[in-house]
Design an enzyme around this catalytic site. Sequence first.
Site, PDB file in Angstrom:
ATOM      1  N   SER A  93     -19.570  68.661 -16.896  1.00  0.00           N
ATOM      2  CA  SER A  93     -20.989  67.476 -16.858  1.00  0.00           C
ATOM      3  C   SER A  93     -21.511  67.961 -15.311  1.00  0.00           C
ATOM      4  O   SER A  93     -20.928  68.397 -14.427  1.00  0.00           O
ATOM      5  CB  SER A  93     -20.548  66.240 -16.559  1.00  0.00           C
ATOM      6  OG  SER A  93     -21.302  64.996 -16.473  1.00  0.00           O
TER       7      SER A  93
ATOM      8  N   TYR B  74     -14.645  59.361 -12.646  1.00  0.00           N
ATOM      9  CA  TYR B  74     -15.637  60.432 -13.771  1.00  0.00           C
ATOM     10  C   TYR B  74     -16.001  61.304 -13.054  1.00  0.00           C
ATOM     11  O   TYR B  74     -15.979  62.865 -13.277  1.00  0.00           O
ATOM     12  CB  TYR B  74     -17.402  59.593 -14.256  1.00  0.00           C
ATOM     13  CG  TYR B  74     -17.559  60.476 -15.571  1.00  0.00           C
ATOM     14  CD1 TYR B  74     -16.578  61.187 -16.542  1.00  0.00           C
ATOM     15  CD2 TYR B  74     -18.772  61.263 -15.131  1.00  0.00           C
ATOM     16  CE1 TYR B  74     -17.800  61.514 -17.824  1.00  0.00           C
ATOM     17  CE2 TYR B  74     -18.858  62.449 -15.888  1.00  0.00           C
ATOM     18  CZ  TYR B  74     -18.516  62.380 -17.338  1.00  0.00           C
ATOM     19  OH  TYR B  74     -19.338  62.996 -18.685  1.00  0.00           O
TER      20      TYR B  74
END
Length: 257
Positions: A148, A161
């Site tokens: 990501s 995350y």
Amino acid sequence: MVAELFDLSGRVALVTGSSRGIGRALAAGLARAGATVVLNGRDPGRLETARAELAAEHPAAEFHPAAFDVTDADAVRAAVAGIADRVGDVDILVNNAGFQHRQPLLELSVEDWEAVLRADLTSAFLVGRAVAPGMIARGRGRIVNICSVQAELARPAIAPYTAAKGGLRNLTRAMAAEWARHGLQVNGLAPGYIATELTAPLVADERFSAWVTERTPACRWGDTGDLVGPAVFLASDAAAFVNGQVLFVDGGMTAVV
């Protein structure tokens, strides 16, 4: 011919977390490139629905469901063995499974922190470790870890995350460091802000959506189709000397201040 470098015919690809969203789009893209695709998720019903829909959309392709929990080491080992028996040895692994939990650090429970790390980081270790011995024995294999922009950047309230995706970036390097000598290519694909059913509330949030488009040089959200070409590249012979890298597909977001 150049096209042959991207041909995945005869190869079995396992895509974790592929009943919807990015995983489903990548599964469809790998199938269009010729791979036999094994779909994964924890919900057998949702997984079968995805398989049936993909099969209808791509009648020349072959899709198989494999419902198992990617955070359960025993379930992962059993599932990989079952895939080898039913479909064939896994040649391509796309570690896509994961989820987001939004909460400020000072309010975050240890349980929620650990749940995100298990789903987004430990799962890639478990599934990668399960498929790697077969790949090593055959002298070839591809692992694509879905990272990501949060492997490079941070925003408030998504610390687990961010930590997990940063860890996945370095796990990619560690896998390449140990397994490249055996003929494996292990790389990461790092999406920017992608419009999916899970991010639909953010897309609909005018203030947040404006921030994304203003922060991204391409001036738009990405869509799942933007990730297919890069994923096929990393899974193919075209990437035969690419190892331990993370390819950011983010419209330029990480290239600018």
